[in-house]
Design an enzyme around this catalytic site. Structure first.
Site: not given
Lengths: 96, 482
Positions: B74, B149, B173
Site C-alpha cells: 500500500k 482505504s 481499511s
C-alpha cells in the site's frame, strides 16, 4: 456552537487550510451534519468512566536505553524539500 | 503463476518450474497489461524487483517459503528510494529516504516489492474515491468501488497482479476492501506490527497487516511482518508465535460469539443467507455458536470519527510545505505558504477530517467531543473484554452489504462512514480481526469477519483456515482477469 461558514472559516484558519469560497460552503454544511450526528454520544452516561486514550494502557510500553541509534541524515533528508540552500530550508521572509 | 498460493509457488520455485525472475516478470507484465481497467497501482518498481529476483535466483535457497514471493505495498508504507505518495497530491513528489520496519522484515524474508498500490488519500475513505490518483474500480464489476482505504491492494490481488499485498487498517481499511474484492485480510492486534515507516493517520488506531487470497498465505506473511521494534514506542514485546502451526488444528468445541446487535442490523436478506451458510459451516466443523452482546456498537462510528479526526489533525500538521511534500508557489509570507500548500495539497475528505479534529480538540469543545469519545471507547473496549470471557472468537459480517456503485456515497460522508459499522469496534478495542470471502451477492463478493482476543491471531487464523478447507470462495477470480 452551531457550525456555520464563519466558524468553518475560523477552523480552516486554525488548521492552516486555504479554502475556496465553494469549498467553504460545502465543508461548512457537511461539518455541521457530522457534528450533529456525533452528538448522539451524549446519550451515553459516562459518569465515572475514565477515557481510554490507548489500548496498550496498563501494558508496559517498551523503554530503550537513551543512546543515539540514528546517523546524521541531512544529506538524504534535505533534498526532499523543494527549496533549500547551504544545509538550510528556505521560507519566505519572516522578519520585516 | 497467478492464482497460486504462496506454498504452491514455493514448490514450483524449489523444483525450478520457473525462476524468481520469471515470476516477478509475469506479475509486472500483468499489471502493465491489465491495470488500465482497475487503476490499482500508483508506482511499479520493476528495476529494483528484477535486481532482487536475480540475486534470489543466483542463491537458489527457497527453504523460507516467502523467498521470491512478489508483494505489493500500500502506498502508505515507506519504501526506500521508491515514491511513496499516500494517495495524495501532498506527497506526489515524496521519495521515502528510509524503509518501513514491516517492509524491511518482508524483504529480509526474501519477498520482492513489485509495486505500490493506490489508496484513499492518507487512508481516509471507504471507497477509493478520495485518491488523488483516481478511483479503483472493483475487479468483479467495474462500475462498483473496490472499497477503502486499501483499495489498490485488494483489487490487485483479486485481479492476479500479485499473490499478496500489505494494507493498513484504522477503522476497517484492510477488511472492508478485502470483503468487497473477494480476498482475505487481517488487521492484527494493535502493537503486533511496527508502525515505523507507516505514514500516520490516527496513531492509536492504525495497524498494518497482510492481504492475500487465502488465510494460509496471511499466516505466513503475518509471521514475517510481526515483532517488536524499538522505533515504535507502541510496538509490543510479546513473542510472535508460529502462526502456521495452529492452522491445521480442529476447531471442534471452539466457542464463537454472534453479537445480537449485528444480527439485528437490517442486513439484506441475501447477506443474511450467506451469514447463515458461514455459521452452519463453522457449526459443522464442530464450533459452538452462542449469542453475545456488544451493547455500544451503535456508538462506535461516531466515537471513531471524533478520535480518528482528532489524531489526524495533529498528525497531519507536519505537512507544512517547507521540509518535504507539496509546496505552493507564489506564497508571499510564511503563513500563506502553510495555508496554500495545505489547501492545494490535500483533498476534500482529508481537509474535512483535519477541520473536524481541530474543532473537537479546541478549547471549549474538547470535553464534549474528544474526551467523551475516549470514554465511550473504554465502554466499547469493555464490551469486547466481557464478550471474550464467554467466547474464543466473534463472528460477524465484515460489511452491511457488498460493494456499492462508484459515486453512490461520495457526497454523503455519514452514509459512507456507516459502511464501517462492523469493523471500527476492533480498532477501538485494539483486538485482531480478519475478513474472508463467504459468497457472492449478484456477482459481487461478500465477506465474513472473525474477531479475536488481544494477541490471539492464531485462533482466528485457525478458524478461517478450517473454513477455507471446506469452501472455495477464496479461490474464485473475476473472469476478466483469469
Amino acid at each position: 456552537m452551531e457550525i456555520n461558514e464563519q466558524l468553518t472559516n475560523k477552523i480552516a484558519l486554525l488548521s492552516r487550510l486555504q479554502l475556496t469560497e465553494e469549498e467553504l460552503g460545502s465543508h461548512s454544511k457537511k461539518l455541521a451534519d457530522i457534528v450533529t450526528w456525533v452528538e448522539q454520544l451524549q446519550e451515553i452516561n459516562t459518569e465515572n468512566i475514565e477515557p481510554l486514550y490507548s489500548v496498550i494502557e496498563g501494558n508496559e510500553t517498551a523503554i530503550r536505553e537513551d543512546k543515539v541509534i540514528e546517523e546524521n541524515y541531512q544529506e538524504r533528508v534535505l533534498p526532499l524539500s523543494s527549496k533549500h540552500e547551504a544545509g538550510l530550508y528556505l521560507v519566505p521572509k519572516v522578519i520585516e | 503463476m497467478h492464482g497460486k498460493s504462496i506454498i504452491e509457488i514455493n514448490k514450483d520455485l524449489k523444483k525450478g518450474a520457473y525462476s524468481s525472475l520469471e515470476l516477478v516478470s509475469h506479475f509486472i507484465s500483468r499489471i502493465k497489461k491489465h491495470d488500465d481497467t482497475i487503476n490499482s497501482i500508483i508506482t511499479t518498481c520493476e528495476e529494483q524487483a528484477v535486481e532482487q529476483a536475480k540475486k534470489i535466483d543466483h542463491k537458489k535457497d527457497f527453504n523460507n517459503p516467502l523467498t521470491g514471493i512478489p508483494v505489493i505495498h500500500k502506498d502508505i508504507i515507506c519504501t526506500k528510494n521508491i515514491k511513496t505518495t499516500c494517495g495524495s497530491k501532498m506527497l506526489d513528489n515524496f521519495i521515502a529516504p528510509y524503509e518501513s520496519h514491516l517492509s524491511q522484515k518482508m524483504q529480509q524474508n526474501g519477498m520482492i516489492t513489485i509495486a505500490k498500490a493506490n489508496m484513499d488519500e492518507f487512508a481516509m475513505g471507504s471507497s477509493s474515491e478520495n485518491s488523488y490518483y483516481g478511483t479503483t474500480p472493483n475487479p468483479w464489476q467495474l462500475d462498483y468501488v473496490s472499497g477503502g482505504s486499501s483499495s489498490g491492494s485488494a483489487a490487485a490481488i483479486a485481479a492476479g497482479f500479485s499473490p499478496c499485498a500489505t494494507g493498513t487498517d484504522t477503522g476497517g481499511s484492510i477488511r472492508q476492501p478485502a470483503a468487497f474484492c473477494g480476498i482475505s485480510g487481517i488487521k492484527p492486534t494493535y502493537g503486533r506490527v511496527s508502525r515505523y515507516g507507516v505514514i500516520a493517520y490516527a496513531s492509536s488506531l492504525d495497524q498494518a497487516g497482510p492481504m492475500a487470497k487465502s488465510i494460509e498465505d496471511l499466516a505466513y506473511i503475518l509471521q514475517a511482518m510481526s515483532g517488536y521494534d524499538n522505533r515504535d514506542s507502541t510496538s509490543a514485546k510479546n513473542d510472535v508465535p508460529d502462526y502456521t502451526l495452529q492452522l491445521a488444528n480442529s476447531i471442534k468445541g471452539k466457542k464463537l460469539g454472534l453479537p445480537k446487535e449485528f444480527i439485528n442490523s437490517n442486513l439484506p436478506a441475501t447477506a443474511s443467507k450467506l451469514m447463515d451458510d458461514f455459521i452452519s459451516t463453522l457449526k459443522r466443523l464442530g464450533a459452538d455458536i452462542t449469542e453475545i452482546s456488544l451493547p455500544h456498537t451503535k456508538y462506535s462510528i461516531p466515537a471513531y470519527y471524533i478520535i480518528a479526526s482528532s489524531e489526524c489533525s495533529s498528525n497531519l500538521a507536519r505537512y507544512d510545505g517547507v521540509r518535504f511534500g507539496y509546496r505552493a508557489k507564489n506564497a508571499k509570507n510564511l503563513e500563506e505558504l502553510y495555508m496554500l500548500s495545505r489547501g492545494e495539497g490535500f483533498g476534500d475528505e482529508v481537509k474535512r477530517r483535519i477541520m473536524l479534529g481541530t474543532y473537537t480538540l479546541s478549547s471549549g469543545y474538547y470535553d464534549a467531543y474528544y474526551l467523551k469519545a475516549q470514554k465511550v471507547r473504554r465502554l466499547i473496549r469493555d464490551d469486547y473484554k466481557n464478550a471474550f470471557k464467554k467466547v474464543d472468537a466473534i463472528i460477524t459480517p465484515t460489511t452491511p452489504g457488498p460493494s456499492f456503485k462508484i459515486g453512490e456515497k461520495i457526497n454523503d460522508p455519514i452514509n459512507m462512514y456507516l459502511s464501517d459499522i462492523f469493523t471500527v469496534g476492533s480498532n477501538l478495542a485494539g483486538v485482531p480481526a480478519l475478513s474472508l470471502p463467504i459468497g457472492f451477492i449478484d456477482g459481487l463478493p461478500f465477506g465474513g469477519q472473525i474477531i479475536g482476543k488481544h494477541f490471539d491471531e492464531s485462533s482466528i487464523l485457525n478458524i478461517g483456515y478450517q473454513y477455507q478447507l471446506e469452501t472455495n470462495w477464496h479461490k474464485e477470480m473475476p473472469s476478466r482477469f483469469t
